[in-house]
Scaffold this motif. Structure first.
Motif, PDB file in Angstrom:
ATOM      1  N   ARG A 189     -17.425 -43.496  83.201  1.00 63.05           N
ATOM      2  CA  ARG A 189     -17.302 -44.228  84.459  1.00 63.05           C
ATOM      3  C   ARG A 189     -17.050 -45.708  84.194  1.00 63.05           C
ATOM      4  N   THR A 229     -12.849 -36.950  93.875  1.00 64.49           N
ATOM      5  CA  THR A 229     -12.610 -38.393  93.932  1.00 64.49           C
ATOM      6  C   THR A 229     -12.916 -38.924  95.326  1.00 64.49           C
ATOM      7  N   GLY A 270     -13.391 -45.691  85.296  1.00 64.34           N
ATOM      8  CA  GLY A 270     -13.528 -45.630  86.751  1.00 64.34           C
ATOM      9  C   GLY A 270     -13.807 -44.214  87.205  1.00 64.34           C
ATOM     10  N   GLU A 271     -13.663 -43.968  88.487  1.00 57.62           N
ATOM     11  CA  GLU A 271     -14.084 -42.672  89.011  1.00 57.62           C
ATOM     12  C   GLU A 271     -12.952 -41.853  89.629  1.00 57.62           C
ATOM     13  N   ASP A 272     -11.717 -42.208  89.336  1.00 55.00           N
ATOM     14  CA  ASP A 272     -10.621 -41.305  89.663  1.00 55.00           C
ATOM     15  C   ASP A 272     -10.808 -40.095  88.755  1.00 55.00           C
ATOM     16  N   ARG A 284      -5.946 -47.004  81.714  1.00 52.02           N
ATOM     17  CA  ARG A 284      -6.831 -45.842  81.607  1.00 52.02           C
ATOM     18  C   ARG A 284      -6.249 -44.780  80.689  1.00 52.02           C
ATOM     19  N   ARG A 297     -16.502 -39.563  96.318  1.00 53.26           N
ATOM     20  CA  ARG A 297     -17.193 -40.739  95.803  1.00 53.26           C
ATOM     21  C   ARG A 297     -17.370 -41.819  96.885  1.00 53.26           C
TER      22      ARG A 297
END
Lengths: 260, 372
Positions: B307, B254, B311-313, B40, B257
């Protein structure tokens, strides 16, 4: 350490879901099943103790009235697992559990947190899920991750709302064994809402039976889970017998005539 | 016999697999996770490089042909290029290109936060009517000619748009706070407000004379043409402040979610986070839209791209959305200049034209993923 509930009243608006409930003292190290049919207040009881809904009365835990604490202080003692599963998101299990811990305590010791996460994933046997996205997991796997999120904080009072609802037989037993072990080793108290009478009989020290008219019984499973209690709570004719290994099992014969 | 053998080998191979994952996990889940997020970090770096490249390309696009070499030279040492080139780079194209990046980043960041706290992948700063409110403010300034307040016209419009957008957000904020800030309440208020505001803009358009009407319509198309370095700096400051502020909520967002109940049971004060984030999104959106008019879709698509990549961190998702938004608007700006030589199309039109197919393709890939 013990849990004392006195004069607990919980309602949504004018409707009282729990009207004046008193429970005998629950000692530490006990696993307690909260059983009963739908809509009798099993979830509401757990939510009230955890502070997710407001209530009046006394919820004494460890000589401290939980109702006087604010939400932030309360969650330090209480681990509440909601009935809804964690959403299917693109988060991986590890970062969900990690972020939930970091979100509430700003000055976490990261190393210690990493160790506790590893411990809990090991306890539940879900190490292999750590780097999997929640969106790619089954409902049962997400339920396990949700449970890990609760257990990681090592709360002394566990309130688990149907923690095995999405699990297959292997994982149901696995989860209850893990909770059993955690309760014993931490000398914690766990209240588990459940629809599975046989699992409750097998694993729990005490049962709290709720019926449509309120509390039906609290005590050792073999003492309170009687044919009368089954009839009053669920409207079924049933009996509790011993299986060939000596465990108590509930056998259901028929549904009673329901008089409305 | 053969079959038994085959079964035995299969069982054996499964065994070694479980052992391997087992050792990986017990040998340091944390270090495995660290390795996992390196990807990432790299992707984020790639996104930043793409944004810089897009900025340079944006500066080099226009009627006067300037190569990438001229641009770099002109930016590095302005004295070494002729004065015409200097003016084109520094006074015309650079503010324009930087404005695209900064506004795009604001909309991307605002959209990402909005999608998280409203738990809705379709949320964007326009969902709650903040965009419509900005348009109403601008329309009021245009139709009622408020120049008597002493502000020059170039600043009167943005100020009115900003005030109006903030007022709209404040209404939603106060209503949500009194009625409990659950997702549905906030979204429904936002939608109601949006339709109400659109009706008011319609009313203003009806009473406006031809000149004013044209200006309102131009505003709703969104344009970077009014940019100058002062405005860029202003929006940039708001972006930096809001971004740093958002960092204080990354963990809470986070954990959100996984669902509101889950976050709440961990001790996150969901309602307060939601209200604070809404306030921040209003600020950043109002600041961005005030100078450029309505630019849609960036706040919707930027977060979706981030996203998928990151991802969604939210440590990665928020900066990723901002950069993805910046890249999208920067590319749109290039297209708006390059599509018809000599004509700069309003960039809001381009984002919609480019954005809609992109959005549909994103939905289709997502749909396929969830089916499989």
């Amino acid at each position: 350490m013990s849990l004392n509930i006195e004069n607990l009243i919980v309602g949504y608006g004018a409707r009282k879901v729990i009207a004046n409930m008193n429970l005998p003292e629950i000692p530490s190290g006990s696993l307690v099943a909260v059983i009963g049919p739908n809509a009798v207040g099993k979830s509401t009881l757990l939510k009230a103790i955890s502070g997710m809904v407001s209530c009046t009365g006394k919820v004494d835990f460890n000589q401290q009235d939980l109702t006087t604490l604010d939400h932030h202080q309360r969650v330090r003692h209480v681990g509440y697992l909601p009935q809804t599963l964690p959403q299917a998101t693109s988060l991986v299990a590890y970062e969900l559990v990690y972020s939930a811990c970091r979100a509430v305590s700003k000055h976490t010791n990261v190393e210690q947190l990493e160790l506790s996460i590893e411990r809990v994933f090991g306890l539940l046997g879900i190490e292999s899920l750590a780097l999997r996205k929640l969106a790619e997991m089954s409902g049962g796997q997400r339920q396990m991750v949700g449970l890990a999120q609760v257990l990681v904080r090592r709360p002394k009072l566990l309130l688990l709302d149907e923690p095995t609802s999405a699990l297959d037989l292997h994982w149901q037993l696995n989860v209850l064994q893990a909770i059993r072990a955690e309760v014993s080793s931490e000398q914690a108290i766990a209240l588990v809402a459940s629809h599975d009478l046989n699992l409750s009989l097998r694993f729990c020290d005490f049962l709290i039976i709720l019926g449509p008219k309120g509390l039906l019984g609290v005590g050792r499973p073999q003492d309170v889970l009687t044919p009368d209690a089954l009839r009053a709570a669920y409207g079924i004719e049933g009996r509790v017998e011993q299986c060939s290994k000596g465990y108590p099992v509930v056998l259901v014969d028929s549904a009673c005539e329901v008089t409305l | 016999m053969n079959a038994v053998n085959k079964l035995a080998t299969q069982a054996l191979s499964v065994d070694t697999e479980t052992i391997e994952t087992g050792t990986l996990a017990t040998g340091g889940m944390a270090s495995a996770y660290r390795k996992f997020i390196i990807k990432r970090v790299v992707l984020l770096a790639v996104l930043i490089c793409t944004a810089v490249f897009s900025l340079l390309l944006d500066i080099s696009t226009g009627p006067a042909v300037l190569g990438l070499g001229d641009i770099l030279l002109g930016l590095w040492s302005p004295e070494s290029v002729n004065s015409a080139t200097q003016v084109i780079i520094w006074d015309v194209r650079l503010p324009y290109a930087l404005m695209a990046l900064v506004v795009g980043a604001c909309l991307g960041l605002g959209g990402a936060e909005m999608q998280t706290v409203l738990n809705n992948p379709l949320a964007s700063p326009f969902t709650l009517g903040i965009g419509s409110a900005a348009t109403l403010g601008a329309s009021l300034a245009i139709v009622f000619d408020l120049s008597w307040v002493g502000l020059s016209y170039t600043y009167l419009l943005p100020v009115m748009a900003f005030i109006s957008a903030m007022a709209a957000s404040l209404i939603i904020f106060l209503l949500s706070r009194t009625l409990g800030a659950n997702v549905h309440t906030v979204v429904l208020f936002g939608i109601a407000l949006m339709f109400g505001l659109n009706a008011l803009v319609g009313l203003l358009q009806f009473v406006a004379d031809a000149g004013a009407l044209q200006q309102i319509v131009f505003w709703t198309m969104g344009s970077l043409a009014r940019a100058n370095m002062e405005k860029v700096t202003l929006v940039f400051c708001v972006l930096v402040i809001c971004f740093i502020w958002s960092l204080s909520h990354v963990w809470a967002m986070t954990s959100l979610r996984a669902g509101e109940e889950q976050a709440k049971s961990s001790g996150v004060n969901v309602q307060r986070v939601r209200l604070v984030v809404l306030l921040r999104v209003s600020l950043i959106t109002a600041a961005a839209l005030a100078f450029v008019g309505e630019i849609g879709f960036i706040g919707l698509i930027g977060p979706h791209i981030a996203r998928m990549l990151l991802g969604e961190d939210h440590r990665f998702f928020l900066p990723g959305s901002a950069i993805a938004g910046a890249i999208l608007l920067s590319l749109s700006s290039i297209v708006s200049k390059a599509l018809i030589p000599g004509v700069i199309l309003p960039v809001g039109i381009v984002t919609a034209i480019v954005g809609i197919p992109l959005f549909i393709s994103l939905i289709m890939t997502r749909g396929r993923e969830s089916v499989s």
